[in-house]
Design a protein around this motif. Structure first.
Motif, PDB file in Angstrom:
ATOM      1  N   PRO A 133      -4.293  -6.770 -31.783  1.00  0.00           N
ATOM      2  CA  PRO A 133      -3.379  -6.299 -30.739  1.00  0.00           C
ATOM      3  C   PRO A 133      -2.681  -7.434 -30.012  1.00  0.00           C
ATOM      4  O   PRO A 133      -3.179  -8.568 -29.968  1.00  0.00           O
ATOM      5  N   GLU A 134      -1.553  -7.113 -29.420  1.00  0.00           N
ATOM      6  CA  GLU A 134      -0.855  -8.078 -28.572  1.00  0.00           C
ATOM      7  C   GLU A 134      -1.509  -8.037 -27.199  1.00  0.00           C
ATOM      8  O   GLU A 134      -1.317  -7.095 -26.431  1.00  0.00           O
ATOM      9  N   ILE A 135      -2.271  -9.078 -26.902  1.00  0.00           N
ATOM     10  CA  ILE A 135      -2.984  -9.166 -25.630  1.00  0.00           C
ATOM     11  C   ILE A 135      -3.367 -10.626 -25.417  1.00  0.00           C
ATOM     12  O   ILE A 135      -3.546 -11.367 -26.387  1.00  0.00           O
ATOM     13  N   PHE A 136      -3.436 -11.056 -24.168  1.00  0.00           N
ATOM     14  CA  PHE A 136      -3.842 -12.433 -23.912  1.00  0.00           C
ATOM     15  C   PHE A 136      -4.828 -12.485 -22.754  1.00  0.00           C
ATOM     16  O   PHE A 136      -4.946 -11.542 -21.959  1.00  0.00           O
ATOM     17  N   ALA A 137      -5.561 -13.563 -22.684  1.00  0.00           N
ATOM     18  CA  ALA A 137      -6.541 -13.755 -21.614  1.00  0.00           C
ATOM     19  C   ALA A 137      -5.810 -13.935 -20.290  1.00  0.00           C
ATOM     20  O   ALA A 137      -5.023 -14.857 -20.131  1.00  0.00           O
ATOM     21  N   ASN A 138      -6.084 -13.040 -19.335  1.00  0.00           N
ATOM     22  CA  ASN A 138      -5.347 -13.052 -18.075  1.00  0.00           C
ATOM     23  C   ASN A 138      -6.259 -13.233 -16.864  1.00  0.00           C
ATOM     24  O   ASN A 138      -5.855 -12.970 -15.742  1.00  0.00           O
ATOM     25  N   ARG A 139      -7.505 -13.662 -17.115  1.00  0.00           N
ATOM     26  CA  ARG A 139      -8.448 -13.946 -16.040  1.00  0.00           C
ATOM     27  C   ARG A 139      -9.057 -15.327 -16.301  1.00  0.00           C
ATOM     28  O   ARG A 139      -9.248 -15.716 -17.455  1.00  0.00           O
ATOM     29  N   PHE A 140      -9.431 -16.030 -15.255  1.00  0.00           N
ATOM     30  CA  PHE A 140      -9.915 -17.398 -15.417  1.00  0.00           C
ATOM     31  C   PHE A 140     -11.221 -17.453 -16.205  1.00  0.00           C
ATOM     32  O   PHE A 140     -11.547 -18.469 -16.810  1.00  0.00           O
ATOM     33  N   TRP A 141     -11.987 -16.340 -16.223  1.00  0.00           N
ATOM     34  CA  TRP A 141     -13.268 -16.343 -16.927  1.00  0.00           C
ATOM     35  C   TRP A 141     -13.129 -15.896 -18.387  1.00  0.00           C
ATOM     36  O   TRP A 141     -14.104 -15.871 -19.129  1.00  0.00           O
ATOM     37  N   GLN A 142     -11.939 -15.547 -18.827  1.00  0.00           N
ATOM     38  CA  GLN A 142     -11.731 -15.049 -20.175  1.00  0.00           C
ATOM     39  C   GLN A 142     -11.248 -16.160 -21.111  1.00  0.00           C
ATOM     40  O   GLN A 142     -10.697 -17.162 -20.669  1.00  0.00           O
ATOM     41  N   ASN A 143     -11.439 -15.937 -22.406  1.00  0.00           N
ATOM     42  CA  ASN A 143     -10.780 -16.756 -23.418  1.00  0.00           C
ATOM     43  C   ASN A 143     -10.141 -15.841 -24.445  1.00  0.00           C
ATOM     44  O   ASN A 143     -10.496 -14.655 -24.548  1.00  0.00           O
ATOM     45  N   GLN A 144      -9.207 -16.376 -25.207  1.00  0.00           N
ATOM     46  CA  GLN A 144      -8.411 -15.551 -26.092  1.00  0.00           C
ATOM     47  C   GLN A 144      -9.245 -14.862 -27.170  1.00  0.00           C
ATOM     48  O   GLN A 144      -9.040 -13.689 -27.484  1.00  0.00           O
ATOM     49  N   VAL A 145     -10.205 -15.570 -27.740  1.00  0.00           N
ATOM     50  CA  VAL A 145     -11.019 -14.986 -28.806  1.00  0.00           C
ATOM     51  C   VAL A 145     -11.808 -13.789 -28.283  1.00  0.00           C
ATOM     52  O   VAL A 145     -11.864 -12.723 -28.915  1.00  0.00           O
ATOM     53  N   MET A 146     -12.395 -13.940 -27.093  1.00  0.00           N
ATOM     54  CA  MET A 146     -13.183 -12.862 -26.501  1.00  0.00           C
ATOM     55  C   MET A 146     -12.313 -11.636 -26.221  1.00  0.00           C
ATOM     56  O   MET A 146     -12.684 -10.497 -26.555  1.00  0.00           O
ATOM     57  N   VAL A 147     -11.150 -11.867 -25.626  1.00  0.00           N
ATOM     58  CA  VAL A 147     -10.259 -10.761 -25.270  1.00  0.00           C
ATOM     59  C   VAL A 147      -9.762 -10.046 -26.518  1.00  0.00           C
ATOM     60  O   VAL A 147      -9.721  -8.810 -26.574  1.00  0.00           O
ATOM     61  N   SER A 148      -9.378 -10.798 -27.529  1.00  0.00           N
ATOM     62  CA  SER A 148      -8.890 -10.196 -28.774  1.00  0.00           C
ATOM     63  C   SER A 148      -9.983  -9.375 -29.444  1.00  0.00           C
ATOM     64  O   SER A 148      -9.750  -8.246 -29.894  1.00  0.00           O
ATOM     65  N   ALA A 149     -11.196  -9.949 -29.519  1.00  0.00           N
ATOM     66  CA  ALA A 149     -12.297  -9.253 -30.185  1.00  0.00           C
ATOM     67  C   ALA A 149     -12.649  -7.953 -29.475  1.00  0.00           C
ATOM     68  O   ALA A 149     -12.923  -6.931 -30.122  1.00  0.00           O
ATOM     69  N   TYR A 150     -12.643  -7.958 -28.143  1.00  0.00           N
ATOM     70  CA  TYR A 150     -12.994  -6.757 -27.385  1.00  0.00           C
ATOM     71  C   TYR A 150     -11.949  -5.666 -27.551  1.00  0.00           C
ATOM     72  O   TYR A 150     -12.278  -4.479 -27.568  1.00  0.00           O
ATOM     73  N   ASN A 151     -10.692  -6.048 -27.692  1.00  0.00           N
ATOM     74  CA  ASN A 151      -9.600  -5.074 -27.707  1.00  0.00           C
ATOM     75  C   ASN A 151      -9.105  -4.707 -29.092  1.00  0.00           C
ATOM     76  O   ASN A 151      -8.288  -3.790 -29.238  1.00  0.00           O
ATOM     77  N   GLY A 152      -9.555  -5.436 -30.122  1.00  0.00           N
ATOM     78  CA  GLY A 152      -9.082  -5.158 -31.473  1.00  0.00           C
ATOM     79  C   GLY A 152     -10.229  -4.940 -32.438  1.00  0.00           C
ATOM     80  O   GLY A 152     -11.319  -4.507 -32.053  1.00  0.00           O
ATOM     81  N   SER A 153      -9.972  -5.223 -33.707  1.00  0.00           N
ATOM     82  CA  SER A 153     -10.990  -5.089 -34.758  1.00  0.00           C
ATOM     83  C   SER A 153     -11.647  -6.452 -34.928  1.00  0.00           C
ATOM     84  O   SER A 153     -11.108  -7.326 -35.614  1.00  0.00           O
ATOM     85  N   ALA A 154     -12.819  -6.631 -34.334  1.00  0.00           N
ATOM     86  CA  ALA A 154     -13.402  -7.959 -34.152  1.00  0.00           C
ATOM     87  C   ALA A 154     -13.582  -8.724 -35.466  1.00  0.00           C
ATOM     88  O   ALA A 154     -13.167  -9.882 -35.576  1.00  0.00           O
ATOM     89  N   PHE A 155     -14.199  -8.111 -36.474  1.00  0.00           N
ATOM     90  CA  PHE A 155     -14.477  -8.840 -37.712  1.00  0.00           C
ATOM     91  C   PHE A 155     -13.190  -9.168 -38.466  1.00  0.00           C
ATOM     92  O   PHE A 155     -13.046 -10.259 -39.033  1.00  0.00           O
ATOM     93  N   TYR A 156     -12.266  -8.233 -38.458  1.00  0.00           N
ATOM     94  CA  TYR A 156     -10.944  -8.465 -39.069  1.00  0.00           C
ATOM     95  C   TYR A 156     -10.232  -9.619 -38.369  1.00  0.00           C
ATOM     96  O   TYR A 156      -9.712 -10.540 -39.015  1.00  0.00           O
ATOM     97  N   GLU A 157     -10.256  -9.611 -37.042  1.00  0.00           N
ATOM     98  CA  GLU A 157      -9.593 -10.669 -36.273  1.00  0.00           C
ATOM     99  C   GLU A 157     -10.249 -12.023 -36.499  1.00  0.00           C
ATOM    100  O   GLU A 157      -9.567 -13.044 -36.653  1.00  0.00           O
TER     101      GLU A 157
END
Length: 439
Positions: A133-157
Protein backbone atom coordinates in the motif's frame (compact mmCIF):
# COMPACT_ATOMS: atom_id res chain seq x y z
CA UNK A 1 15.29 -14.17 -24.04
CA UNK A 2 12.87 -15.81 -26.46
CA UNK A 3 13.73 -19.27 -25.18
CA UNK A 4 13.14 -18.27 -21.56
CA UNK A 5 9.81 -16.68 -22.50
CA UNK A 6 8.69 -19.88 -24.19
CA UNK A 7 9.45 -21.81 -21.00
CA UNK A 8 7.09 -19.65 -18.92
CA UNK A 9 3.82 -21.39 -18.10
CA UNK A 10 1.06 -19.02 -19.13
CA UNK A 11 -2.11 -18.46 -17.15
CA UNK A 12 -5.37 -19.21 -18.95
CA UNK A 13 -7.41 -17.14 -16.48
CA UNK A 14 -9.09 -13.84 -17.29
CA UNK A 15 -6.97 -10.91 -16.05
CA UNK A 16 -7.33 -7.16 -15.56
CA UNK A 17 -4.17 -5.04 -15.34
CA UNK A 18 -4.67 -1.38 -14.35
CA UNK A 19 -1.79 1.10 -14.64
CA UNK A 20 -2.23 4.64 -13.28
CA UNK A 21 0.12 7.36 -14.51
CA UNK A 22 -0.52 9.99 -11.85
CA UNK A 23 -0.86 13.60 -13.10
CA UNK A 24 -0.54 12.61 -16.77
CA UNK A 25 -3.19 14.55 -18.66
CA UNK A 26 -4.64 15.14 -22.08
CA UNK A 27 -1.98 17.81 -22.60
CA UNK A 28 0.69 15.05 -22.56
CA UNK A 29 -0.85 12.80 -25.20
CA UNK A 30 0.71 14.52 -28.22
CA UNK A 31 4.19 13.91 -26.83
CA UNK A 32 3.40 10.43 -25.50
CA UNK A 33 2.20 9.41 -28.95
CA UNK A 34 5.71 10.09 -30.31
CA UNK A 35 7.11 7.45 -27.92
CA UNK A 36 7.21 3.87 -29.21
CA UNK A 37 5.38 1.92 -26.53
CA UNK A 38 2.64 4.41 -25.71
CA UNK A 39 2.01 5.11 -29.40
CA UNK A 40 1.64 1.40 -30.18
CA UNK A 41 -0.80 0.86 -27.32
CA UNK A 42 -2.77 4.07 -27.91
CA UNK A 43 -3.39 3.21 -31.55
CA UNK A 44 -4.93 -0.18 -30.78
CA UNK A 45 -6.83 0.85 -27.63
CA UNK A 46 -10.36 1.95 -27.03
CA UNK A 47 -9.70 5.35 -25.57
CA UNK A 48 -10.79 8.77 -24.40
CA UNK A 49 -8.52 11.80 -24.51
CA UNK A 50 -10.96 14.00 -22.59
CA UNK A 51 -11.63 12.45 -19.18
CA UNK A 52 -12.94 14.85 -16.55
CA UNK A 53 -11.58 14.12 -13.07
CA UNK A 54 -13.54 14.42 -9.82
CA UNK A 55 -13.83 17.30 -7.37
CA UNK A 56 -11.54 17.88 -5.60
CA UNK A 57 -9.23 16.67 -8.39
CA UNK A 58 -6.53 15.19 -6.17
CA UNK A 59 -5.00 11.73 -6.07
CA UNK A 60 -6.84 9.85 -3.33
CA UNK A 61 -10.41 10.91 -4.17
CA UNK A 62 -9.64 10.30 -7.86
CA UNK A 63 -8.24 6.79 -7.43
CA UNK A 64 -11.08 5.73 -5.16
CA UNK A 65 -13.56 7.05 -7.76
CA UNK A 66 -11.85 4.90 -10.40
CA UNK A 67 -12.39 1.68 -8.43
CA UNK A 68 -15.84 2.51 -7.00
CA UNK A 69 -17.53 4.38 -9.84
CA UNK A 70 -18.61 6.99 -7.30
CA UNK A 71 -18.02 10.67 -6.72
CA UNK A 72 -16.04 11.53 -3.57
CA UNK A 73 -19.18 12.71 -1.77
CA UNK A 74 -20.52 9.15 -2.03
CA UNK A 75 -17.40 7.03 -1.47
CA UNK A 76 -16.35 9.52 1.28
CA UNK A 77 -12.65 9.89 0.46
CA UNK A 78 -13.00 13.63 0.05
CA UNK A 79 -9.35 14.66 0.47
CA UNK A 80 -5.83 13.24 0.48
CA UNK A 81 -5.26 13.95 4.16
CA UNK A 82 -7.34 13.84 7.31
CA UNK A 83 -8.46 16.86 9.30
CA UNK A 84 -6.04 16.68 12.27
CA UNK A 85 -5.37 20.33 13.22
CA UNK A 86 -3.04 19.57 16.13
CA UNK A 87 -0.68 17.46 14.02
CA UNK A 88 2.08 19.31 12.13
CA UNK A 89 1.80 16.62 9.42
CA UNK A 90 -1.67 15.04 9.29
CA UNK A 91 -2.16 11.42 8.31
CA UNK A 92 -3.16 10.65 4.77
CA UNK A 93 -6.37 8.70 4.14
CA UNK A 94 -4.45 5.48 3.66
CA UNK A 95 -6.77 2.71 4.84
CA UNK A 96 -9.52 0.86 3.00
CA UNK A 97 -11.84 1.45 5.98
CA UNK A 98 -12.36 5.06 4.85
CA UNK A 99 -14.07 3.97 1.62
CA UNK A 100 -17.85 3.68 1.78
CA UNK A 101 -19.15 0.80 -0.30
CA UNK A 102 -17.46 -1.79 -2.45
CA UNK A 103 -14.61 -1.56 -4.97
CA UNK A 104 -13.48 -3.37 -8.11
CA UNK A 105 -10.87 -5.27 -6.14
CA UNK A 106 -13.36 -6.28 -3.42
CA UNK A 107 -15.65 -7.73 -6.08
CA UNK A 108 -12.74 -9.50 -7.78
CA UNK A 109 -11.75 -11.08 -4.47
CA UNK A 110 -15.33 -12.27 -3.93
CA UNK A 111 -15.21 -14.19 -7.20
CA UNK A 112 -12.01 -15.93 -6.14
CA UNK A 113 -9.49 -13.78 -8.01
CA UNK A 114 -6.09 -13.02 -6.55
CA UNK A 115 -5.40 -9.28 -6.52
CA UNK A 116 -2.13 -7.38 -6.35
CA UNK A 117 -1.87 -3.65 -5.60
CA UNK A 118 1.34 -1.65 -5.75
CA UNK A 119 1.06 1.80 -4.16
CA UNK A 120 -2.59 2.07 -5.21
CA UNK A 121 -4.09 4.74 -2.92
CA UNK A 122 -6.42 3.89 -0.02
CA UNK A 123 -5.77 0.14 0.02
CA UNK A 124 -3.96 -0.18 3.37
CA UNK A 125 -5.45 -2.80 5.74
CA UNK A 126 -7.55 -4.21 2.88
CA UNK A 127 -8.05 -7.88 1.93
CA UNK A 128 -5.94 -7.55 -1.23
CA UNK A 129 -3.88 -10.71 -1.72
CA UNK A 130 -0.53 -9.11 -2.55
CA UNK A 131 -0.64 -5.62 -1.15
CA UNK A 132 2.11 -2.99 -1.12
CA UNK A 133 0.00 0.00 0.00
CA UNK A 134 0.89 3.65 -0.38
CA UNK A 135 1.63 4.64 3.20
CA UNK A 136 4.56 6.15 5.08
CA UNK A 137 5.75 6.38 8.67
CA UNK A 138 4.15 9.50 10.11
CA UNK A 139 5.04 9.17 13.81
CA UNK A 140 8.46 9.55 15.42
CA UNK A 141 8.26 6.02 16.88
CA UNK A 142 7.47 4.36 13.53
CA UNK A 143 9.66 3.10 10.72
CA UNK A 144 8.71 2.42 7.13
CA UNK A 145 9.12 -1.36 7.25
CA UNK A 146 6.90 -1.67 10.33
CA UNK A 147 4.18 0.58 8.91
CA UNK A 148 4.17 -1.18 5.54
CA UNK A 149 4.06 -4.65 7.10
CA UNK A 150 1.16 -3.74 9.41
CA UNK A 151 -0.90 -2.19 6.62
CA UNK A 152 -0.10 -4.53 3.72
CA UNK A 153 0.81 -8.13 2.95
CA UNK A 154 3.81 -8.54 5.24
CA UNK A 155 5.57 -11.55 3.70
CA UNK A 156 4.97 -10.32 0.15
CA UNK A 157 6.31 -6.88 1.08
CA UNK A 158 9.36 -8.27 2.85
CA UNK A 159 10.20 -10.27 -0.26
CA UNK A 160 9.93 -7.12 -2.42
CA UNK A 161 12.06 -5.07 -0.01
CA UNK A 162 14.64 -7.85 0.09
CA UNK A 163 14.88 -8.02 -3.69
CA UNK A 164 14.40 -4.38 -4.69
CA UNK A 165 14.67 -2.27 -1.52
CA UNK A 166 18.10 -1.02 -2.60
CA UNK A 167 16.33 1.01 -5.30
CA UNK A 168 14.34 3.14 -2.84
CA UNK A 169 15.42 6.64 -1.82
CA UNK A 170 12.51 7.67 0.39
CA UNK A 171 9.73 9.01 -1.83
CA UNK A 172 12.16 10.59 -4.28
CA UNK A 173 11.66 9.98 -7.99
CA UNK A 174 12.49 8.17 -10.16
CA UNK A 175 13.77 5.80 -7.44
CA UNK A 176 10.29 5.16 -6.01
CA UNK A 177 8.69 4.31 -9.35
CA UNK A 178 11.71 2.21 -10.29
CA UNK A 179 11.06 0.16 -7.14
CA UNK A 180 7.34 -0.08 -7.88
CA UNK A 181 8.07 -1.07 -11.48
CA UNK A 182 10.56 -3.80 -10.52
CA UNK A 183 8.07 -5.05 -7.91
CA UNK A 184 5.25 -5.07 -10.47
CA UNK A 185 7.31 -7.04 -13.00
CA UNK A 186 8.24 -9.56 -10.33
CA UNK A 187 4.64 -9.82 -9.10
CA UNK A 188 3.26 -10.47 -12.57
CA UNK A 189 5.95 -13.03 -13.44
CA UNK A 190 6.10 -14.78 -10.05
CA UNK A 191 2.51 -14.62 -8.74
CA UNK A 192 0.52 -13.73 -11.88
CA UNK A 193 -2.67 -12.59 -10.10
CA UNK A 194 -5.89 -12.07 -12.01
CA UNK A 195 -6.04 -8.36 -11.09
CA UNK A 196 -3.09 -5.98 -10.76
CA UNK A 197 -3.35 -2.30 -9.73
CA UNK A 198 -0.18 -0.23 -10.26
CA UNK A 199 0.22 3.44 -9.29
CA UNK A 200 3.17 5.42 -10.72
CA UNK A 201 3.83 8.95 -9.40
CA UNK A 202 6.95 10.01 -11.34
CA UNK A 203 5.20 12.73 -13.37
CA UNK A 204 3.12 13.95 -10.44
CA UNK A 205 6.18 14.41 -8.23
CA UNK A 206 8.23 16.17 -10.90
CA UNK A 207 5.39 18.52 -11.80
CA UNK A 208 5.00 19.51 -8.15
CA UNK A 209 8.72 20.18 -7.83
CA UNK A 210 9.59 21.72 -11.21
CA UNK A 211 6.34 22.82 -12.88
CA UNK A 212 3.94 21.54 -15.49
CA UNK A 213 6.14 21.61 -18.60
CA UNK A 214 9.66 21.26 -17.23
CA UNK A 215 12.24 19.03 -18.90
CA UNK A 216 12.16 16.81 -15.80
CA UNK A 217 8.51 16.03 -16.61
CA UNK A 218 9.46 15.06 -20.17
CA UNK A 219 12.12 12.74 -18.76
CA UNK A 220 9.50 11.18 -16.46
CA UNK A 221 7.18 10.60 -19.43
CA UNK A 222 10.05 8.89 -21.24
CA UNK A 223 10.58 6.63 -18.23
CA UNK A 224 6.86 5.79 -18.19
CA UNK A 225 7.04 4.74 -21.84
CA UNK A 226 9.93 2.38 -21.08
CA UNK A 227 8.04 0.98 -18.08
CA UNK A 228 4.95 0.36 -20.21
CA UNK A 229 6.99 -1.60 -22.73
CA UNK A 230 8.53 -3.81 -20.05
CA UNK A 231 5.18 -4.33 -18.32
CA UNK A 232 3.60 -5.40 -21.61
CA UNK A 233 6.40 -7.92 -22.11
CA UNK A 234 5.69 -9.40 -18.66
CA UNK A 235 1.92 -9.42 -19.23
CA UNK A 236 2.23 -11.09 -22.63
CA UNK A 237 4.71 -13.66 -21.28
CA UNK A 238 2.51 -14.77 -18.41
CA UNK A 239 -1.03 -14.99 -19.73
CA UNK A 240 -3.41 -15.50 -22.60
CA UNK A 241 -3.78 -12.02 -24.14
CA UNK A 242 -7.19 -13.07 -25.50
CA UNK A 243 -8.30 -13.18 -21.85
CA UNK A 244 -6.33 -10.17 -20.58
CA UNK A 245 -7.57 -6.57 -20.38
CA UNK A 246 -4.96 -3.84 -19.93
CA UNK A 247 -6.01 -0.37 -18.77
CA UNK A 248 -3.76 2.70 -18.67
CA UNK A 249 -5.19 5.89 -17.20
CA UNK A 250 -4.63 9.17 -15.41
CA UNK A 251 -6.46 10.52 -12.39
CA UNK A 252 -5.99 14.27 -12.89
CA UNK A 253 -3.64 16.82 -14.44
CA UNK A 254 -1.93 19.87 -12.88
CA UNK A 255 -1.74 23.65 -13.24
CA UNK A 256 1.29 25.90 -12.87
CA UNK A 257 1.40 27.96 -9.66
CA UNK A 258 2.77 31.40 -8.74
CA UNK A 259 1.41 32.13 -5.28
CA UNK A 260 0.02 30.37 -2.21
CA UNK A 261 -2.77 31.67 0.07
CA UNK A 262 -3.31 30.53 3.68
CA UNK A 263 -6.97 30.99 4.62
CA UNK A 264 -6.30 29.96 8.21
CA UNK A 265 -4.37 33.23 8.58
CA UNK A 266 -7.59 35.14 7.88
CA UNK A 267 -9.59 32.88 10.19
CA UNK A 268 -7.01 33.43 12.92
CA UNK A 269 -7.14 37.22 12.52
CA UNK A 270 -10.95 37.07 12.68
CA UNK A 271 -10.77 35.13 15.97
CA UNK A 272 -12.09 31.85 14.55
CA UNK A 273 -9.00 29.83 15.44
CA UNK A 274 -5.95 29.82 17.70
CA UNK A 275 -2.50 28.51 16.80
CA UNK A 276 1.04 28.06 18.06
CA UNK A 277 3.14 28.72 15.01
CA UNK A 278 1.40 26.81 12.25
CA UNK A 279 -0.11 24.20 14.59
CA UNK A 280 -3.78 24.98 15.24
CA UNK A 281 -4.75 24.42 18.86
CA UNK A 282 -8.44 25.41 18.80
CA UNK A 283 -10.95 26.59 16.23
CA UNK A 284 -14.54 27.45 15.48
CA UNK A 285 -13.92 27.38 11.74
CA UNK A 286 -10.89 25.96 9.97
CA UNK A 287 -9.56 25.80 6.41
CA UNK A 288 -8.59 22.34 5.12
CA UNK A 289 -6.89 22.55 1.74
CA UNK A 290 -7.03 20.41 -1.38
CA UNK A 291 -4.41 22.57 -3.17
CA UNK A 292 -6.64 24.06 -5.87
CA UNK A 293 -9.52 24.48 -3.45
CA UNK A 294 -10.04 24.52 0.29
CA UNK A 295 -12.84 23.37 2.56
CA UNK A 296 -14.07 25.49 5.46
CA UNK A 297 -15.24 23.26 8.33
CA UNK A 298 -16.99 23.98 11.60
CA UNK A 299 -15.61 22.45 14.79
CA UNK A 300 -18.19 19.76 15.76
CA UNK A 301 -17.15 20.06 19.40
CA UNK A 302 -17.53 23.81 19.44
CA UNK A 303 -20.81 24.64 17.78
CA UNK A 304 -20.72 27.94 15.92
CA UNK A 305 -23.43 30.49 16.61
CA UNK A 306 -25.56 32.22 13.99
CA UNK A 307 -23.47 35.32 14.59
CA UNK A 308 -20.30 33.31 13.93
CA UNK A 309 -21.74 32.05 10.65
CA UNK A 310 -22.76 35.54 9.55
CA UNK A 311 -19.28 36.85 10.37
CA UNK A 312 -17.66 34.02 8.42
CA UNK A 313 -19.91 34.61 5.42
CA UNK A 314 -19.16 38.32 5.45
CA UNK A 315 -15.43 37.63 5.70
CA UNK A 316 -15.49 35.31 2.69
CA UNK A 317 -17.56 37.75 0.64
CA UNK A 318 -15.00 40.42 1.39
CA UNK A 319 -12.20 38.03 0.42
CA UNK A 320 -13.95 37.20 -2.84
CA UNK A 321 -13.56 40.79 -3.93
CA UNK A 322 -9.92 40.93 -2.84
CA UNK A 323 -7.61 39.67 -5.62
CA UNK A 324 -4.95 38.80 -3.03
CA UNK A 325 -7.12 35.87 -1.86
CA UNK A 326 -7.24 34.37 -5.35
CA UNK A 327 -10.85 33.20 -5.15
CA UNK A 328 -12.59 31.97 -8.28
CA UNK A 329 -15.85 30.77 -6.69
CA UNK A 330 -17.32 30.04 -3.26
CA UNK A 331 -19.69 27.07 -2.82
CA UNK A 332 -21.96 26.25 0.10
CA UNK A 333 -21.74 22.78 1.59
CA UNK A 334 -24.82 21.72 -0.36
CA UNK A 335 -23.35 23.03 -3.62
CA UNK A 336 -20.05 21.28 -2.85
CA UNK A 337 -21.91 18.00 -2.45
CA UNK A 338 -23.70 18.49 -5.75
CA UNK A 339 -20.27 18.89 -7.38
CA UNK A 340 -19.11 15.63 -5.81
CA UNK A 341 -17.06 17.11 -2.96
CA UNK A 342 -17.76 16.95 0.79
CA UNK A 343 -21.26 18.19 1.56
CA UNK A 344 -20.36 18.33 5.25
CA UNK A 345 -18.21 21.44 4.82
CA UNK A 346 -19.59 24.89 5.57
CA UNK A 347 -18.04 26.37 2.43
CA UNK A 348 -15.73 25.22 -0.33
CA UNK A 349 -13.49 27.87 -1.90
CA UNK A 350 -12.20 27.33 -5.44
CA UNK A 351 -8.88 29.01 -6.24
CA UNK A 352 -8.17 31.00 -9.36
CA UNK A 353 -5.00 29.49 -10.85
CA UNK A 354 -2.08 30.21 -10.55
CA UNK A 355 -3.08 30.60 -6.86
CA UNK A 356 -3.38 27.54 -4.62
CA UNK A 357 -4.19 27.02 -0.94
CA UNK A 358 -2.39 25.47 2.05
CA UNK A 359 -3.28 25.15 5.74
CA UNK A 360 -0.59 27.16 7.55
CA UNK A 361 -1.45 30.47 9.21
CA UNK A 362 1.83 32.42 9.57
CA UNK A 363 0.93 34.82 6.73
CA UNK A 364 -1.84 35.45 4.21
CA UNK A 365 0.09 34.89 1.00
CA UNK A 366 3.58 34.47 -0.42
CA UNK A 367 5.12 33.78 -3.83
CA UNK A 368 5.92 30.13 -4.47
CA UNK A 369 9.62 30.88 -4.92
CA UNK A 370 9.78 32.38 -1.41
CA UNK A 371 8.10 29.46 0.35
CA UNK A 372 10.18 27.62 2.93
CA UNK A 373 7.72 24.73 3.41
CA UNK A 374 5.32 23.06 0.99
CA UNK A 375 6.74 24.66 -2.14
CA UNK A 376 4.97 23.35 -5.24
CA UNK A 377 5.38 24.85 -8.70
CA UNK A 378 2.33 22.99 -9.98
CA UNK A 379 -0.70 21.52 -8.21
CA UNK A 380 -4.13 19.99 -8.78
CA UNK A 381 -7.40 20.00 -6.86
CA UNK A 382 -9.26 22.53 -9.02
CA UNK A 383 -12.71 22.14 -10.56
CA UNK A 384 -12.31 19.35 -13.12
CA UNK A 385 -14.10 21.20 -15.94
CA UNK A 386 -11.39 23.84 -16.26
CA UNK A 387 -9.62 24.13 -19.64
CA UNK A 388 -6.47 22.12 -20.44
CA UNK A 389 -6.97 20.09 -17.28
CA UNK A 390 -8.43 16.79 -18.48
CA UNK A 391 -6.83 13.37 -18.12
CA UNK A 392 -7.09 10.24 -20.29
CA UNK A 393 -8.23 6.59 -20.38
CA UNK A 394 -7.26 3.69 -22.63
CA UNK A 395 -8.09 -0.03 -22.59
CA UNK A 396 -7.33 -2.93 -24.87
CA UNK A 397 -7.53 -6.71 -24.92
CA UNK A 398 -10.29 -8.95 -23.64
CA UNK A 399 -13.79 -7.50 -23.89
CA UNK A 400 -12.70 -4.23 -25.52
CA UNK A 401 -13.26 -3.06 -29.10
CA UNK A 402 -10.09 -2.00 -30.82
CA UNK A 403 -9.58 1.63 -31.82
CA UNK A 404 -12.90 3.09 -30.59
CA UNK A 405 -12.51 6.68 -29.38
CA UNK A 406 -14.96 8.27 -26.95
CA UNK A 407 -15.43 12.05 -27.16
CA UNK A 408 -15.57 12.48 -23.38
CA UNK A 409 -16.18 10.68 -20.09
CA UNK A 410 -15.95 11.16 -16.34
CA UNK A 411 -13.41 9.45 -14.12
CA UNK A 412 -16.18 7.66 -12.22
CA UNK A 413 -17.43 6.08 -15.48
CA UNK A 414 -14.31 3.91 -15.56
CA UNK A 415 -15.31 1.69 -12.62
CA UNK A 416 -18.67 0.51 -14.02
CA UNK A 417 -17.10 -0.05 -17.44
CA UNK A 418 -14.30 -2.21 -16.03
CA UNK A 419 -16.73 -3.99 -13.70
CA UNK A 420 -18.73 -5.22 -16.68
CA UNK A 421 -15.57 -6.55 -18.35
CA UNK A 422 -14.72 -8.71 -15.34
CA UNK A 423 -18.34 -9.73 -14.70
CA UNK A 424 -19.09 -7.88 -11.47
CA UNK A 425 -21.23 -4.91 -10.49
CA UNK A 426 -20.57 -1.75 -8.50
CA UNK A 427 -23.84 -0.94 -6.69
CA UNK A 428 -24.88 2.70 -6.37
CA UNK A 429 -22.22 3.89 -8.82
CA UNK A 430 -22.53 7.46 -10.09
CA UNK A 431 -20.86 6.59 -13.38
CA UNK A 432 -22.22 4.68 -16.33
CA UNK A 433 -20.82 1.74 -18.25
CA UNK A 434 -19.53 2.75 -21.68
CA UNK A 435 -20.90 -0.19 -23.68
CA UNK A 436 -19.69 1.59 -26.82
CA UNK A 437 -16.15 0.33 -26.22
CA UNK A 438 -17.06 -3.21 -25.12
CA UNK A 439 -17.28 -6.36 -27.19
Amino acid sequence: MKKSRQNIKKSTSQRLIMISLDAVGQRDLAYLCTLPNFKRLWERAAKCAHVQSVYPSITYPAHVSIVTGKKPVHHRVINNTRLQPKRPTPDWIWQRKFIKGTTLYDEALKKGWKVAALLWPVTARSSITYNLPEIFANRFWQNQVMVSAYNGSAFYEMNLYRKFGHMIDGIRQPALDNFVHASALYTIRHYNPEMVLIHFTDVDTNRHIYGVDHQKVTEALNRHDKRLGELMDAIEDTGDMNKTTVVILGGHCQYQTERVVYFNHLLKKAGFLKAKGDVITDYTYISKNCDGCTYIYENPKKKATKRDFKRLTALLEKCKNNPVCGIDRIFTGKEAGELGADHKCVYLIEAKAPVFYLDACHTLTEPVEEMKKGKMRAVHGYLPDKPDYETFFMAFGYGVKEGVELPSMHLYDEGPTLAKIIGVTLPHADGRCFDEILE
